[in-house]
Design a protein around this motif. Sequence first.
Motif, mmCIF file in Angstrom:
data_model
loop_
_atom_site.group_PDB
_atom_site.id
_atom_site.type_symbol
_atom_site.label_atom_id
_atom_site.label_comp_id
_atom_site.label_asym_id
_atom_site.label_seq_id
_atom_site.Cartn_x
_atom_site.Cartn_y
_atom_site.Cartn_z
ATOM 1 N N MET A 1 -31.601 -0.878 -5.304
ATOM 2 C CA MET A 1 -30.635 -1.918 -5.673
ATOM 3 C C MET A 1 -29.277 -1.592 -5.070
ATOM 4 S SD MET A 1 -29.554 -3.149 -9.504
ATOM 5 C CE MET A 1 -28.279 -4.382 -9.727
ATOM 6 N N ASN A 2 -28.684 -2.578 -4.359
ATOM 7 C CA ASN A 2 -27.405 -2.351 -3.715
ATOM 8 C C ASN A 2 -26.284 -2.235 -4.732
ATOM 9 O OD1 ASN A 2 -28.527 -2.445 -1.143
ATOM 10 N ND2 ASN A 2 -28.285 -4.666 -0.998
ATOM 11 N N GLU A 3 -25.340 -1.341 -4.447
ATOM 12 C CA GLU A 3 -24.198 -1.150 -5.320
ATOM 13 C C GLU A 3 -23.248 -2.334 -5.200
ATOM 14 O OE1 GLU A 3 -21.195 2.554 -6.280
ATOM 15 O OE2 GLU A 3 -21.859 2.225 -4.216
ATOM 16 N N LYS A 4 -22.779 -2.841 -6.332
ATOM 17 C CA LYS A 4 -21.813 -3.938 -6.333
ATOM 18 C C LYS A 4 -20.424 -3.379 -6.079
ATOM 19 C CE LYS A 4 -22.072 -6.974 -9.575
ATOM 20 N NZ LYS A 4 -22.117 -7.553 -10.940
ATOM 21 N N ILE A 5 -19.756 -3.932 -5.075
ATOM 22 C CA ILE A 5 -18.450 -3.421 -4.666
ATOM 23 C C ILE A 5 -17.411 -4.529 -4.746
ATOM 24 C CG2 ILE A 5 -17.170 -2.191 -2.877
ATOM 25 C CD1 ILE A 5 -19.814 -1.382 -1.634
ATOM 26 N N ALA A 6 -16.261 -4.190 -5.299
ATOM 27 C CA ALA A 6 -15.134 -5.123 -5.357
ATOM 28 C C ALA A 6 -14.055 -4.691 -4.376
ATOM 29 C CB ALA A 6 -14.563 -5.177 -6.771
ATOM 30 N N LEU A 7 -13.394 -5.661 -3.771
ATOM 31 C CA LEU A 7 -12.255 -5.416 -2.896
ATOM 32 C C LEU A 7 -11.027 -6.063 -3.538
ATOM 33 C CD1 LEU A 7 -11.096 -4.338 -0.224
ATOM 34 C CD2 LEU A 7 -11.706 -6.531 0.826
ATOM 35 N N VAL A 8 -10.026 -5.245 -3.829
ATOM 36 C CA VAL A 8 -8.819 -5.692 -4.525
ATOM 37 C C VAL A 8 -7.626 -5.487 -3.595
ATOM 38 C CG1 VAL A 8 -7.339 -5.345 -6.542
ATOM 39 C CG2 VAL A 8 -9.830 -5.043 -6.747
ATOM 40 N N ALA A 9 -6.735 -6.490 -3.546
ATOM 41 C CA ALA A 9 -5.563 -6.387 -2.674
ATOM 42 C C ALA A 9 -4.282 -6.629 -3.460
ATOM 43 C CB ALA A 9 -5.666 -7.384 -1.517
ATOM 44 N N GLU A 10 -3.425 -5.621 -3.484
ATOM 45 C CA GLU A 10 -2.111 -5.720 -4.103
ATOM 46 C C GLU A 10 -1.229 -6.675 -3.298
ATOM 47 O OE1 GLU A 10 1.535 -2.641 -5.367
ATOM 48 O OE2 GLU A 10 -0.073 -1.970 -4.033
ATOM 49 N N GLY A 11 -0.202 -7.249 -3.949
ATOM 50 C CA GLY A 11 0.757 -8.086 -3.245
ATOM 51 C C GLY A 11 1.863 -7.248 -2.625
ATOM 52 N N GLY A 12 3.001 -7.893 -2.359
ATOM 53 C CA GLY A 12 4.116 -7.135 -1.795
ATOM 54 C C GLY A 12 4.903 -7.855 -0.734
ATOM 55 N N GLY A 13 4.765 -9.180 -0.632
ATOM 56 C CA GLY A 13 5.545 -9.906 0.355
ATOM 57 C C GLY A 13 5.262 -9.435 1.772
ATOM 58 N N MET A 14 6.299 -9.104 2.515
ATOM 59 C CA MET A 14 6.137 -8.700 3.909
ATOM 60 C C MET A 14 5.377 -7.379 4.047
ATOM 61 S SD MET A 14 7.570 -11.262 5.404
ATOM 62 C CE MET A 14 8.190 -10.952 7.056
ATOM 63 N N ARG A 15 5.307 -6.590 2.977
ATOM 64 C CA ARG A 15 4.502 -5.364 3.015
ATOM 65 C C ARG A 15 3.024 -5.682 3.171
ATOM 66 N NH1 ARG A 15 7.352 -4.289 -1.586
ATOM 67 N NH2 ARG A 15 5.418 -4.175 -2.791
ATOM 68 N N GLY A 16 2.661 -6.937 2.972
ATOM 69 C CA GLY A 16 1.273 -7.343 3.172
ATOM 70 C C GLY A 16 0.795 -7.148 4.601
ATOM 71 N N ILE A 17 1.715 -6.881 5.529
ATOM 72 C CA ILE A 17 1.312 -6.607 6.908
ATOM 73 C C ILE A 17 0.424 -5.367 6.975
ATOM 74 C CG2 ILE A 17 3.301 -5.157 7.543
ATOM 75 C CD1 ILE A 17 1.932 -7.960 9.767
ATOM 76 N N PHE A 18 0.606 -4.427 6.052
ATOM 77 C CA PHE A 18 -0.284 -3.264 5.973
ATOM 78 C C PHE A 18 -1.699 -3.718 5.625
ATOM 79 C CE2 PHE A 18 -2.456 0.031 3.553
ATOM 80 C CZ PHE A 18 -2.285 1.158 4.333
ATOM 81 N N THR A 19 -1.821 -4.584 4.635
ATOM 82 C CA THR A 19 -3.125 -5.116 4.243
ATOM 83 C C THR A 19 -3.764 -5.884 5.389
ATOM 84 O OG1 THR A 19 -2.296 -5.318 1.982
ATOM 85 C CG2 THR A 19 -4.301 -6.530 2.506
ATOM 86 N N ALA A 20 -2.947 -6.642 6.121
ATOM 87 C CA ALA A 20 -3.454 -7.369 7.279
ATOM 88 C C ALA A 20 -4.085 -6.411 8.291
ATOM 89 C CB ALA A 20 -2.327 -8.167 7.934
ATOM 90 N N GLY A 21 -3.444 -5.265 8.523
ATOM 91 C CA GLY A 21 -3.995 -4.281 9.450
ATOM 92 C C GLY A 21 -5.321 -3.721 8.984
ATOM 93 N N VAL A 22 -5.413 -3.416 7.685
ATOM 94 C CA VAL A 22 -6.670 -2.900 7.124
ATOM 95 C C VAL A 22 -7.798 -3.901 7.325
ATOM 96 C CG1 VAL A 22 -7.850 -2.230 5.002
ATOM 97 C CG2 VAL A 22 -5.502 -1.452 5.416
ATOM 98 N N LEU A 23 -7.543 -5.143 6.947
ATOM 99 C CA LEU A 23 -8.607 -6.145 6.972
ATOM 100 C C LEU A 23 -8.967 -6.581 8.381
ATOM 101 C CD1 LEU A 23 -7.573 -8.251 3.845
ATOM 102 C CD2 LEU A 23 -9.417 -6.577 4.051
ATOM 103 N N ASP A 24 -8.026 -6.518 9.319
ATOM 104 C CA ASP A 24 -8.375 -6.814 10.706
ATOM 105 C C ASP A 24 -9.366 -5.781 11.244
ATOM 106 O OD1 ASP A 24 -7.014 -9.176 10.965
ATOM 107 O OD2 ASP A 24 -5.240 -8.294 11.908
#
Length: 287
Positions: A1-24
């Motif tokens: 049985m595959n493990e259920k995984i959640a992906l959570v992303a914090e906010g932060g306005g322009m700091r979201g550019i870090f999240t953009a890099g991760v997800l790209d």
Amino acid sequence: MNEKIALVAEGGGMRGIFTAGVLDVFQEQEYDPFQFFVGVSAGAQCLSSFICKQHKRSHRVISEMCLRPEFISWSRYLRGGHYMDTDWLMKTLDKEDPLDVSTGLKNLENRIFKIVITDVATALPVYLEPKASTWQKFLHVSSSMPIIRRGFIKIAGEKYTDGAIGDSIPVKHAYFEGYRKIVLIRTYPKDVYYKKRYPEMIIPYLLRRFPEMAQACSNSTELYNQTIDWMKQTHVGLKLEQIAPKSPLRIANDTQDPMLLEEYYEEGRQAALEYLIKNGIPLRHTT
């Protein structure tokens, strides 16, 4: 049985550019084992581009559109307008770089995506699953910080605002929804406690006509830090993995320096590669 995984992303306005890099990088490496997504503000925006399979869209939004003078303006704010004009931003995105919602909904088959907003009347978080007709509006609400954007946005006649007021890091929501492996993308370094800044001290006064909201904003630093404490504790079955900047940030929610934004984007990309390598995920592509 595959493990259920959640992906959570914090906010932060322009700091979201870090999240953009991760997800790209996740998209480039075709890494998407997640069954549950939940994001706040810029985190929800970045997750949306990822779910809709629009590579580098979040990078374009933050490093190009958000640097246009129409988005951030002190002079407009002093004349009674918005400081951050999310109304303009969402309308412009619809015209110039719209979400591919049909691809996103297809990608969400048998999976769940929630966008966090805050109920103005209660100051409590609300977790909404977007549909084709509501996706952009939910994102708009989640990214509309009170005072910074004047007024509140209505859904079904009720007032709502930025999700970070109610739940700035919705990791507990993912856990209480039953997900025991959670990947959390931060825009602050791990274990760093938030310190109250001067603008946050006056926002409760400016929101005094909305007592629940005023109290929530007054307590926002404590609530954020309580979540940090919660993540440090042991919880039954929880495996929490954080992808976060390594050092204190040099950019703020409203940073307009393109070189700093690009540097932070690259830091997010590097953090994603390190996460994949650490977890034994073979790198499929190099860019």
